[in-house]
Design a protein around this motif. Structure first.
Motif, PDB file in Angstrom:
ATOM      1  N   HIS A   1      17.707  30.872  11.463  1.00  0.00           N
ATOM      2  CA  HIS A   1      17.508  29.479  11.872  1.00  0.00           C
ATOM      3  C   HIS A   1      18.373  29.152  13.091  1.00  0.00           C
ATOM      4  O   HIS A   1      17.875  28.614  14.098  1.00  0.00           O
ATOM      5  CB  HIS A   1      17.865  28.575  10.684  1.00  0.00           C
ATOM      6  CG  HIS A   1      17.511  27.136  10.859  1.00  0.00           C
ATOM      7  ND1 HIS A   1      18.107  26.133  10.156  1.00  0.00           N
ATOM      8  CD2 HIS A   1      16.621  26.517  11.682  1.00  0.00           C
ATOM      9  CE1 HIS A   1      17.600  24.969  10.515  1.00  0.00           C
ATOM     10  NE2 HIS A   1      16.696  25.174  11.443  1.00  0.00           N
TER      11      HIS A   1
ATOM     12  N   LEU B   1      17.088  28.105  16.868  1.00  0.00           N
ATOM     13  CA  LEU B   1      17.511  26.864  17.540  1.00  0.00           C
ATOM     14  C   LEU B   1      18.249  27.176  18.839  1.00  0.00           C
ATOM     15  O   LEU B   1      18.237  26.386  19.777  1.00  0.00           O
ATOM     16  CB  LEU B   1      18.389  26.035  16.600  1.00  0.00           C
ATOM     17  CG  LEU B   1      17.700  25.560  15.317  1.00  0.00           C
ATOM     18  CD1 LEU B   1      18.670  24.769  14.449  1.00  0.00           C
ATOM     19  CD2 LEU B   1      16.465  24.715  15.622  1.00  0.00           C
TER      20      LEU B   1
ATOM     21  N   LEU C   1      12.085  25.206   9.161  1.00  0.00           N
ATOM     22  CA  LEU C   1      11.828  24.742  10.530  1.00  0.00           C
ATOM     23  C   LEU C   1      10.809  23.612  10.571  1.00  0.00           C
ATOM     24  O   LEU C   1      10.813  22.791  11.479  1.00  0.00           O
ATOM     25  CB  LEU C   1      11.349  25.917  11.390  1.00  0.00           C
ATOM     26  CG  LEU C   1      12.445  26.892  11.820  1.00  0.00           C
ATOM     27  CD1 LEU C   1      11.850  28.228  12.236  1.00  0.00           C
ATOM     28  CD2 LEU C   1      13.296  26.309  12.950  1.00  0.00           C
ATOM     29  N   MET C   2       9.917  23.591   9.597  1.00  0.00           N
ATOM     30  CA  MET C   2       8.852  22.584   9.605  1.00  0.00           C
ATOM     31  C   MET C   2       9.251  21.304   8.863  1.00  0.00           C
ATOM     32  O   MET C   2       8.848  20.213   9.229  1.00  0.00           O
ATOM     33  CB  MET C   2       7.575  23.160   8.962  1.00  0.00           C
ATOM     34  CG  MET C   2       6.940  24.316   9.718  1.00  0.00           C
ATOM     35  SD  MET C   2       6.247  23.827  11.340  1.00  0.00           S
ATOM     36  CE  MET C   2       7.454  24.590  12.449  1.00  0.00           C
TER      37      MET C   2
ATOM     38  N   ARG D   1       8.190  23.666  19.258  1.00  0.00           N
ATOM     39  CA  ARG D   1       9.521  23.973  19.771  1.00  0.00           C
ATOM     40  C   ARG D   1      10.541  23.403  18.791  1.00  0.00           C
ATOM     41  O   ARG D   1      10.350  22.303  18.270  1.00  0.00           O
ATOM     42  CB  ARG D   1       9.715  23.348  21.158  1.00  0.00           C
ATOM     43  CG  ARG D   1       8.780  23.960  22.206  1.00  0.00           C
ATOM     44  CD  ARG D   1       8.666  23.127  23.487  1.00  0.00           C
ATOM     45  NE  ARG D   1       7.614  23.673  24.335  1.00  0.00           N
ATOM     46  CZ  ARG D   1       7.817  24.588  25.283  1.00  0.00           C
ATOM     47  NH1 ARG D   1       9.028  25.019  25.532  1.00  0.00           N
ATOM     48  NH2 ARG D   1       6.806  25.049  26.000  1.00  0.00           N
ATOM     49  N   ARG D   2      11.577  24.156  18.523  1.00  0.00           N
ATOM     50  CA  ARG D   2      12.655  23.692  17.660  1.00  0.00           C
ATOM     51  C   ARG D   2      13.973  24.079  18.338  1.00  0.00           C
ATOM     52  O   ARG D   2      14.201  25.268  18.570  1.00  0.00           O
ATOM     53  CB  ARG D   2      12.583  24.333  16.271  1.00  0.00           C
ATOM     54  CG  ARG D   2      11.412  23.851  15.406  1.00  0.00           C
ATOM     55  CD  ARG D   2      11.573  22.399  14.941  1.00  0.00           C
ATOM     56  NE  ARG D   2      10.487  21.926  14.092  1.00  0.00           N
ATOM     57  CZ  ARG D   2       9.380  21.326  14.560  1.00  0.00           C
ATOM     58  NH1 ARG D   2       9.190  21.163  15.858  1.00  0.00           N
ATOM     59  NH2 ARG D   2       8.469  20.881  13.721  1.00  0.00           N
ATOM     60  N   GLY D   3      14.817  23.074  18.637  1.00  0.00           N
ATOM     61  CA  GLY D   3      16.024  23.362  19.395  1.00  0.00           C
ATOM     62  C   GLY D   3      15.634  23.944  20.737  1.00  0.00           C
ATOM     63  O   GLY D   3      14.806  23.368  21.452  1.00  0.00           O
ATOM     64  N   LYS D   4      16.201  25.098  21.091  1.00  0.00           N
ATOM     65  CA  LYS D   4      15.829  25.762  22.340  1.00  0.00           C
ATOM     66  C   LYS D   4      14.788  26.854  22.099  1.00  0.00           C
ATOM     67  O   LYS D   4      14.472  27.611  23.037  1.00  0.00           O
ATOM     68  CB  LYS D   4      17.064  26.393  22.976  1.00  0.00           C
ATOM     69  CG  LYS D   4      18.189  25.431  23.317  1.00  0.00           C
ATOM     70  CD  LYS D   4      19.371  26.213  23.862  1.00  0.00           C
ATOM     71  CE  LYS D   4      20.551  25.318  24.202  1.00  0.00           C
ATOM     72  NZ  LYS D   4      21.722  26.160  24.592  1.00  0.00           N
ATOM     73  N   GLY D   5      14.299  26.980  20.865  1.00  0.00           N
ATOM     74  CA  GLY D   5      13.412  28.079  20.536  1.00  0.00           C
ATOM     75  C   GLY D   5      11.970  27.651  20.377  1.00  0.00           C
ATOM     76  O   GLY D   5      11.663  26.481  20.168  1.00  0.00           O
ATOM     77  N   LYS D   6      11.073  28.636  20.457  1.00  0.00           N
ATOM     78  CA  LYS D   6       9.642  28.378  20.295  1.00  0.00           C
ATOM     79  C   LYS D   6       9.142  29.079  19.036  1.00  0.00           C
ATOM     80  O   LYS D   6       9.555  30.194  18.735  1.00  0.00           O
ATOM     81  CB  LYS D   6       8.878  28.902  21.505  1.00  0.00           C
ATOM     82  CG  LYS D   6       9.242  28.169  22.795  1.00  0.00           C
ATOM     83  CD  LYS D   6       8.552  28.825  23.987  1.00  0.00           C
ATOM     84  CE  LYS D   6       9.287  28.482  25.277  1.00  0.00           C
ATOM     85  NZ  LYS D   6       9.133  29.533  26.300  1.00  0.00           N
TER      86      LYS D   6
ATOM     87  N   GLU E   1      13.640  31.881  28.274  1.00  0.00           N
ATOM     88  CA  GLU E   1      13.675  32.019  29.734  1.00  0.00           C
ATOM     89  C   GLU E   1      14.810  32.958  30.138  1.00  0.00           C
ATOM     90  O   GLU E   1      15.796  33.112  29.421  1.00  0.00           O
ATOM     91  CB  GLU E   1      13.895  30.657  30.388  1.00  0.00           C
ATOM     92  CG  GLU E   1      12.803  29.655  30.093  1.00  0.00           C
ATOM     93  CD  GLU E   1      11.430  30.132  30.508  1.00  0.00           C
ATOM     94  OE1 GLU E   1      11.279  30.610  31.641  1.00  0.00           O
ATOM     95  OE2 GLU E   1      10.496  30.063  29.674  1.00  0.00           O
TER      96      GLU E   1
ATOM     97  N   THR F   1      23.251  27.346  20.061  1.00  0.00           N
ATOM     98  CA  THR F   1      22.601  26.294  19.277  1.00  0.00           C
ATOM     99  C   THR F   1      23.069  24.928  19.780  1.00  0.00           C
ATOM    100  O   THR F   1      24.253  24.747  20.046  1.00  0.00           O
ATOM    101  CB  THR F   1      22.982  26.473  17.796  1.00  0.00           C
ATOM    102  OG1 THR F   1      22.652  27.797  17.406  1.00  0.00           O
ATOM    103  CG2 THR F   1      22.248  25.480  16.915  1.00  0.00           C
ATOM    104  N   PRO F   2      22.143  23.969  19.905  1.00  0.00           N
ATOM    105  CA  PRO F   2      22.586  22.629  20.315  1.00  0.00           C
ATOM    106  C   PRO F   2      23.621  22.080  19.344  1.00  0.00           C
ATOM    107  O   PRO F   2      23.550  22.323  18.144  1.00  0.00           O
ATOM    108  CB  PRO F   2      21.285  21.796  20.241  1.00  0.00           C
ATOM    109  CG  PRO F   2      20.184  22.782  20.385  1.00  0.00           C
ATOM    110  CD  PRO F   2      20.684  24.047  19.746  1.00  0.00           C
TER     111      PRO F   2
END
Lengths: 259, 259, 259, 259
Positions: free
Chosen positions: D94, D98, D118-119, D192-197, D230, D237-238
């Motif tokens: 997780h 993120l 995540l959902m 998208r969740r946090g910085k992740g896809k 990217e 993680t944020p």
């Protein structure tokens, strides 16, 4: 004649009791923050809402099965004692939301267990408490939550909440806040989870009398109307189904075989 | 006491008159398709809606300024004579939607001038008229448009509409249709444009009595409730504003200079 | 080895020529705004992009079929002479976007014919030219357009663009701008239309050297990479299909009938 | 020269070992399902991906900090033993998502701990294992995941997954599946969740050789390209930030005070 929307206003009720804060809280919120939020909704929705309050210090945090089973919309304000919430209560609220109860998540409750569970992210943000002016701009003029709301709402002094706010992209973005120091925040956001609706609204720090602000009261009343389940909602949480019978196959097979 | 929602049901009224179709139409739709749609909404919404009809063959296609200025929600069914719609009328409807009027776009009106203008795409799709069974599945259980709707709605025979449907991604996806031949279609889709709401709903080919189906009537009645403007809507189209006065600057400057 | 992205940077080229503005423009943009935008993309994407410019004063506004047919991404800056764009050229650009060409719409081009057609709304906004500081905050950290972009980008002086911005809700919201006077703007927004991608980015008033700003150049270069069509794109506009043959029916019927 | 995308293909590796299933699995998937998925990605992405596998029966389920810290994209297939996954491993995955790692969630992993976390919903659905034909239709022609994919993909025989699928509305809806019995499923969905896809893709039941299907391989390879972070991603993680210094205030105060 439709029956009134059953609203439960939940409050942490910590700052109201704490030695450090209680004097100021008593001035800003003589009936507690939950009391002020409940009064605002009652003032604006009148007989169309039946509002009760519940607080963390009550047995089961005031959120027994019975209370939840008679709640159409729950509002949640918490700040200092998120970790103290019993996971069994979080489970119960979660199931009720997925079954159809509306949930209004307020200000520092961005870090509540229930919100983080519904979002799946850290729900972290930037903040600074330096009495910034906050302007709340509407970006969704046809949305029921913005009905009758000025553009912008002006809050003379408030804590700053800024981006990056680590949430799933709002399904409906309603409000954007700016602060006198230049920060921005997605301050009014809607999501659907299961059969339930979730609205996050950031104004409402305990150190400022934000819930006495007439425009803020209006937003909360509008949000109750938006978040309420439809008439006839069954509050059954979605569950896995082993679907027994094909629909179209049968018809086609029947037709072909019988032809 | 809220006033009734003013609904204008607009119909092309072509197949009803055409030599080829009028016999069948008279059987399926003795009062025209617009008559059937209007009757269904009235049946389900009762006094809370005031429903009138308008048709393409009337002066100004039945959509004078006066008619539009007293319409909260407009439903649009067209098929054979999209090109015959006066652009001035399209402009007028467009402005009214952007100002707050709800719009329900039905079946073959995916190719209407007003829908293509609101979407910005070709609105093209795949189709085949071979009497497929259509199943309409709900994917948005907390949305007011799905209230009281079975999962799925079954239409025994209907024209097939299939993907790729060239529309902007729906802001809220409500229904997905499947057909006995295996195709799929995003058959119930919501968007907001300006201050107005738009709902596209694909069932309703003129060769099948779809608007007599009780579940289809229910969807349209729900959609009227969803698409109606909020109480107090001003129906003013958004326009450019040369914003005269900064808000926060002034305050800060005042404070600093006066200190 | 993939071939370079073919980028056409389109400029109105009006302020560069006008008596009132040309001296200042020559200082800020010696090669025109289109020249600066093109140079920034070339600087950052190098051999992976093949950048040309086109301007409104050229035959067919520099956007002949041949030019468009060899453009993967088009950037569009216009302000004073939107109305002078030939509708046939708008049609052509529209078809190319729906067929797969990426489109970057810059600053005052919110009012361009092509953007309004793709959006279906008025695209109006609030504005004031009083040299506000603009801060551009990213709200989509995993999106390719935000790669390598500081949070926030600081533009010392710029025209203010503020909400309400009358656009369809962005499918992906990338940037939010705040201004020193307290306004907010959805300044970086993505949509898909047909097979094409559209990015609106608000910074870039002609009176400020915004396109010389390294972070703004980076946003545009990132946006070109995001908006480019996939390898093998056919640039065919979606169109209606009378789908000839059912897929599943045949199989089932075949099986049942035993043919 | 960009470095290869580091892909970790995670498999439950239960059916491959179980007495009941192992004979059939060995026929369909001689190297395990994870082996087949990994081989497909390698086949299509070549040197641009570095693919390894990990399975639940390994120490730490094969997902040590070291493994995750060197994973750009993780694919997850699980079915029978979701409950056996150590929560500490779920926490770690997780956090990594993120922070920026892409996640591909496959078929029955809709019920995995990581996806449900995540959902924020039950992720329940309807299902029936009766060898239906599945057609996978693309509804997002400009999305990189649909590049080179036929419309529809045909899977001759597969388990049925049907609506209602209790997930947050996909931020990008990519594929819709229909089944020969008339059901429909949102079978390709992006968030998208946090910085992740996150990409969920439903085809892939253990009883059918779905991951040997060339179009399915292509979807997974495309999804790896979409989900990868990217260049320059920091995988942090944020987190909450007490933002120290106002930005615009300072400038204004400085100017006004004349300091």
């Amino acid at each position: 004649m439709t029956s009134p929307i059953r609203v439960t206003v939940w409050g942490e009720n910590f700052h109201e009791q704490s030695e450090r804060d209680r004097a100021g809280m008593a001035e800003r919120y003589p009936d507690g923050m939950h009391g002020a939020i409940a009064a605002g909704i009652t003032e604006l929705l009148g007989d169309s809402a039946a509002v009760v309050t519940a607080t963390q210090d009550q047995p089961q945090h005031g959120l027994s099965e019975e209370v939840l089973n008679t709640s159409d919309v729950l509002t949640w304000w918490g700040h200092a004692t998120h970790a103290g919430i019993d996971d069994a209560v979080v489970d119960r609220v979660h199931q009720r939301v997925l079954g159809g109860m509306g949930l209004l998540v307020l200000h520092s409750a961005h870090f509540s267990k229930i919100f983080r569970r519904l979002m799946g992210t850290t729900c972290s943000l930037a903040w600074r408490n330096s009495g910034d002016t906050e302007l709340i701009w509407s970006v969704n003029p046809s949305h029921p939550i913005t009905a009758g709301i000025p553009h912008p709402i002006v809050i003379d002094e408030h804590e700053m909440y800024g981006e990056f706010f680590d949430i799933p992209a709002p399904e409906e973005l309603i409000f954007l806040s700016t602060f006198s120091s230049g920060e921005v925040f997605r301050s009014g956001c809607c999501w659907r989870r299961g059969k339930g609706k979730v609205f996050y609204f950031s104004p409402g720090d305990q150190e400022y009398p934000v819930y006495q602000h007439p425009d803020i009261k209006r937003v909360l009343a509008n949000a109750v109307l938006w978040a309420k389940p439809e008439q006839g909602a069954d509050f059954v949480t979605p569950s896995v189904v082993n679907q027994p019978a094909p629909l179209i196959n049968r018809r086609l097979i029947g037709e072909e075989v019988g032809a």
